[in-house]
Write a protein that holds these residues in place. Sequence first.
Motif: not given
Ligand code: SF4
Length: 330
Positions: A97, A235-236, A302
């Motif tokens: 991420c 985190p992204t 993701c």
């Molecule tokens: S979208 Fe993907 S990267 Fe973002 S919190 Fe959910 S699992 Fe984690």
Amino acid sequence: MKVLVLTEQKLMEFLASARTAYDVRVPVSLHDGTRVIGRLGEGPLAIKGGAINQKITSIFFPHMETVLKCSNGGFESPEPAPKPMLVVGFTKQDADCLEFIDRFYNDKFRDDVYFNKRDNAVIVCVSGRCGANGKLLKVSGDNCDMELICDGQDYIVRAYTDVGKSLIEDIGSTEIVPEETLEQIEKESDQLCVEGLDLLNAASKLLLEDKVPDEFWQSISDRCIACTSCNLACPTCTCFDVFDRTNGCGIDRWRIWDSCQLDGFMREASGHNPMGQELIRTRRRIHHKLAADVTRWGHITCYQCGRCDNVCPTGIGIMSVCKEMVEKYG
Ligand code: SF4
Ligand code: SF4
């Protein structure tokens, strides 16, 4: 094979000595048992337990921060911190991420406020047999400066970058760890996450081929209470809003995380809102990472850190939505 192995006590000593050159941040335990990234000594060290709940990239992109100061003398950007950070506690997925948002904040326009903190920071991943309830955490490989691979008790230390290698030179003594231990951990690690990635890829394909009708998004959005936890934990997720505050002799411009699940996310000054329906906002949350970013960046953004599924109070984190989508339309 000779590798460096540290007990938790030795690790503490190493981190304490690193404070001369670095602002050391580690997972610590709060009074209620919540694990957060804090300064060394701010609470009991809590490296074991898996990914921390908070958005780990908030270390470099905090919830709120000043981006510009304006006073009689003109404009000033915030000063870089006196010491670079050394941050322990990233999982492999977290480091992926971070790698993505490094690219994001350096695309066309370089975000100095972000890179003031991120440049020269040392990233230390934690993996191996120290996830929640003893679950195995995927081995990172070289997407960080250093890695602590837990064998269930102690930490096998690996360094990947020059700065990581020079840091472990300072630790000195090496001990022997049975080769099978590391090999077995790596073998088991290679088996992880395949199912999740297949699911994301299948969902991404459906979205790119426009095979998911509005009625699906309506049924998901009916279950969203717009609490924004998914975005605030991800985190992204990089969206932010800006606002100005007086500071006595001028104004400070701040930025604050935004959420695409809020009604005002894209509302324009005219009142027009291109995302004025909850159905569209819910669709965007998933479509952005699995389809729009594929078009823009060439890959899904993701990395299966699990946070949005963990925090969503109504069970519609990205993996849950993808599972439902692929079952219905795949
Ligand atoms: S979208 Fe993907 S990267 Fe973002 S919190 Fe959910 S699992 Fe984690
Ligand atoms: S965490 Fe769940 S309920 Fe809250 S905004 Fe996100 S999708 Fe909606």
